[in-house]
Design a protein around this motif. Structure first.
Motif, mmCIF file in Angstrom:
data_model
loop_
_atom_site.group_PDB
_atom_site.id
_atom_site.type_symbol
_atom_site.label_atom_id
_atom_site.label_comp_id
_atom_site.label_asym_id
_atom_site.label_seq_id
_atom_site.Cartn_x
_atom_site.Cartn_y
_atom_site.Cartn_z
ATOM 1 N N ASN A 1 50.079 52.049 46.093
ATOM 2 C CA ASN A 1 50.481 52.314 47.477
ATOM 3 C C ASN A 1 51.656 53.292 47.578
ATOM 4 N N ILE A 2 51.961 53.980 46.489
ATOM 5 C CA ILE A 2 53.175 54.781 46.454
ATOM 6 C C ILE A 2 53.150 55.941 47.442
ATOM 7 N N PHE A 3 51.935 56.424 47.815
ATOM 8 C CA PHE A 3 51.822 57.567 48.734
ATOM 9 C C PHE A 3 51.592 57.124 50.177
ATOM 10 N N ASP A 4 51.688 55.819 50.468
ATOM 11 C CA ASP A 4 51.475 55.333 51.837
ATOM 12 C C ASP A 4 52.711 55.587 52.693
ATOM 13 N N LEU A 5 52.469 55.542 54.013
ATOM 14 C CA LEU A 5 53.538 55.787 54.993
ATOM 15 C C LEU A 5 54.565 54.649 54.949
ATOM 16 N N PHE A 6 55.875 54.992 54.929
ATOM 17 C CA PHE A 6 57.005 54.055 54.942
ATOM 18 C C PHE A 6 57.001 53.107 53.738
ATOM 19 N N TYR A 7 56.310 53.509 52.656
ATOM 20 C CA TYR A 7 56.308 52.637 51.472
ATOM 21 C C TYR A 7 57.406 53.106 50.522
ATOM 22 N N VAL A 8 58.240 52.159 50.099
ATOM 23 C CA VAL A 8 59.330 52.447 49.170
ATOM 24 C C VAL A 8 59.058 51.686 47.880
ATOM 25 N N GLY A 9 58.915 52.432 46.768
ATOM 26 C CA GLY A 9 58.572 51.809 45.494
ATOM 27 C C GLY A 9 59.774 51.263 44.761
ATOM 28 N N SER A 10 60.748 50.768 45.487
ATOM 29 C CA SER A 10 61.944 50.200 44.852
ATOM 30 C C SER A 10 62.570 49.202 45.806
ATOM 31 N N GLU A 11 63.254 48.233 45.244
ATOM 32 C CA GLU A 11 63.928 47.258 46.099
ATOM 33 C C GLU A 11 65.210 47.823 46.692
ATOM 34 N N LEU A 12 65.646 48.959 46.129
ATOM 35 C CA LEU A 12 66.880 49.567 46.631
ATOM 36 C C LEU A 12 66.579 50.336 47.898
ATOM 37 N N PRO A 13 67.319 50.110 48.966
ATOM 38 C CA PRO A 13 67.074 50.826 50.228
ATOM 39 C C PRO A 13 67.633 52.245 50.166
ATOM 40 N N LYS A 14 66.829 53.171 49.573
ATOM 41 C CA LYS A 14 67.334 54.526 49.391
ATOM 42 C C LYS A 14 66.597 55.542 50.247
ATOM 43 N N GLY A 15 65.771 55.140 51.163
ATOM 44 C CA GLY A 15 65.077 56.107 52.008
ATOM 45 C C GLY A 15 64.092 55.415 52.917
ATOM 46 N N PRO A 16 63.566 56.192 53.884
ATOM 47 C CA PRO A 16 62.616 55.619 54.847
ATOM 48 C C PRO A 16 61.201 55.493 54.298
ATOM 49 N N GLY A 17 60.912 56.005 53.110
ATOM 50 C CA GLY A 17 59.554 55.903 52.556
ATOM 51 C C GLY A 17 58.601 56.933 53.112
ATOM 52 N N LEU A 18 59.131 58.164 53.394
ATOM 53 C CA LEU A 18 58.273 59.220 53.953
ATOM 54 C C LEU A 18 58.084 60.400 53.002
ATOM 55 N N GLY A 19 58.886 60.505 51.947
ATOM 56 C CA GLY A 19 58.836 61.690 51.080
ATOM 57 C C GLY A 19 57.496 61.897 50.414
ATOM 58 N N LEU A 20 56.997 60.886 49.715
ATOM 59 C CA LEU A 20 55.715 61.023 49.019
ATOM 60 C C LEU A 20 54.547 61.101 49.994
ATOM 61 N N TYR A 21 54.678 60.426 51.136
ATOM 62 C CA TYR A 21 53.630 60.521 52.155
ATOM 63 C C TYR A 21 53.537 61.956 52.666
ATOM 64 N N ILE A 22 54.696 62.608 52.890
ATOM 65 C CA ILE A 22 54.708 64.004 53.336
ATOM 66 C C ILE A 22 54.076 64.902 52.273
ATOM 67 N N CYS A 23 54.408 64.676 50.998
ATOM 68 C CA CYS A 23 53.806 65.464 49.913
ATOM 69 C C CYS A 23 52.280 65.303 49.897
ATOM 70 N N LYS A 24 51.800 64.086 50.151
ATOM 71 C CA LYS A 24 50.355 63.845 50.138
ATOM 72 C C LYS A 24 49.649 64.590 51.260
ATOM 73 N N ILE A 25 50.190 64.536 52.478
ATOM 74 C CA ILE A 25 49.511 65.194 53.601
ATOM 75 C C ILE A 25 49.611 66.716 53.467
ATOM 76 N N ILE A 26 50.677 67.243 52.826
ATOM 77 C CA ILE A 26 50.776 68.700 52.628
ATOM 78 C C ILE A 26 49.728 69.167 51.621
ATOM 79 N N THR A 27 49.634 68.493 50.473
ATOM 80 C CA THR A 27 48.647 68.898 49.464
ATOM 81 C C THR A 27 47.223 68.762 49.998
#
Length: 430
Positions: A376-402
């Protein structure tokens, strides 16, 4: 006749012997008679030798002539018989030939009679034929006139047939064109149906993503808003009690920045989906410079060693803003989720062209991604860590661009080395 011949031969031989006998005897034969000059006849007959010898010679010569005549007569008689026999044969042959000729003559006479009758019949038939010929001439004239009329009608029919053939060719050409148009229309309908099916599937997927996007956006935005409300109430209470509210204001400012960052990311997602692709000839090094310029604000940039290996020296044709977002998000995530427990913390970026595709690889030795989170790493608002370091949009944005650029993005994680690699492949124009 054979007896006559035999007798004549015997008579001739006896006459010849006797004639020899009456000749004078040579003294060498018998010495007794030599001295007296006598011959055999004078010895036996006491006659005057010269007269008697002449008489006997004449008689013997006559007998010899008679024998010779008999022989000649026998030969003549034999020849006459042969001639007669041959004449009889010739006569019989002539009679046979005469009889044959008479038969032939009778046949010829009969044939002449038949020929006369045939000539008479032919004469009669000739008159009939001449009459029939006159009728045929009249009929031929009528037929010729009818043939000329039929020929003129055939010419008209040929002219009409040529018109029909021309019209038929035109109709066949039109039919071929119509068939081609029908096939093209059918193919276009099928293609349009496929396109509509794909569009419907994309639309359903987009609607699903939009529903998920709206739901998750509303869910994740409620957190900052709730913090705003709580901090506002807390600030109001502290302000009423004349307490120091600067600490609360800092938290409020942090929540505001977090919410602003999330709204920017959501705005980026919308812009990526909505705006058209604008490919340009760009230098990848210049894009990398702008990426690192934007990442200066990341708090962990100084804690991580970043190594860039750009093998693309020539300009490539690609949308620069979309490539910028891919690099910024992949490198930003690698820096953000570094492992503080490791002595060497690094991020390696490799850029190259493989089979007319721009391949970007970002590898790090950060905290890693658990196996159950990788799906689920490329899903919207998904964060692959317990640390709150982002909204979980970076990899989702990369997926929709590619996906928008007809490319691909994948995750390669090595649990043994604790290394994470994200690789993207994007078609480009050189």
């Amino acid at each position: 006749m054979k007896n006559y011949l035999n007798y004549s031969i015997i008579l001739s031989m006896i006459s010849f012997l006797l004639l020899v006998a009456v000749q004078p005897i040579d003294a060498a034969i018998d010495p007794i008679f030599t001295s007296q000059h006598v011959n055999l006849l004078t010895y036996f007959f006491n006659i005057e030798s010269e007269n008697l010898t002449n008489i006997f010679q004449a008689v013997f010569i006559s007998l010899l002539g008679l024998g010779m005549f008999g022989i000649a007569f026998s030969f003549v008689n034999v020849g006459s018989k042969r001639i007669k026999k041959h004449n009889d044969y010739l006569e019989n042959l002539v009679k046979d030939r005469t009889r044959t000729l008479e038969e032939k003559h009778q046949q010829l006479r009969a044939q002449n009679e038949a020929y006369k009758e045939a000539l008479e019949l032919i004469h009669d038939q000739k008159e009939e034929i001449e009459t029939a010929q006159q009728d045929l001439l009249v009929k031929n004239r009528d037929l010729r006139e009818a043939f000329e009329e039929i020929q003129s009608q055939n010419e008209l029919l040929d002219h009409e047939r040529s018109k029909l053939e021309q019209a038929k060719r035109i109709i066949q050409g039109q039919n071929k064109k119509l068939m081609g148009i029908a096939r093209n229309l059918d193919q276009q309908v099928q293609e349009r149906t496929k396109e509509l099916s794909v569009s419907n599937n994309l639309l359903l997927e987009k609607n699903k993503e939009l529903d998920e996007f709206i739901y998750k956006s509303a869910h994740d935005l409620r957190g900052p808003i709730a913090r705003f409300k709580g901090l506002s109430q807390l600030i109001q209470m502290e302000y009423d009690q004349d307490n120091d509210i600067s600490d609360h204001l800092r938290h409020l400012n942090h929540s505001a920045n977090h919410m602003d960052n999330m709204l920017k990311r959501l705005s980026n997602v919308y812009e990526i989906s909505a705006r058209p692709i604008s490919p340009q000839m760009i230098d990848v090094n210049m894009i990398m410079e702008t990426v690192f310029e934007r990442l200066k604000g990341e708090e962990n940039m100084n804690n991580v060693s970043i190594e860039v290996n750009n093998l693309v020296k020539d300009k490539v044709q690609i949308d620069p803003s979309l490539l910028h977002l891919i690099l910024k998000n992949l490198i930003g995530n690698a820096v953000r989720f570094y492992d503080p427990l490791k002595l060497k913390k690094w991020v390696k970026v490799n850029i190259e062209i493989v089979d007319k595709q721009l391949v970007v690889s970002v590898k790090d030795n950060g905290i890693g991604i658990k196996k159950e989170q990788q799906e689920n790493i490329f899903d919207l608002f998904y964060v692959g860590s317990e640390l709150p370091k982002g909204p979980g949009l970076g990899l989702y944005i990369c997926k929709i661009i590619t996906k928008k650029l007809n490319g691909d993005i994948s995750l390669n994680y090595s649990s043994k080395e604790k290394e994470t690699e994200f690789k993207t492949s994007i078609p480009i124009g050189l």
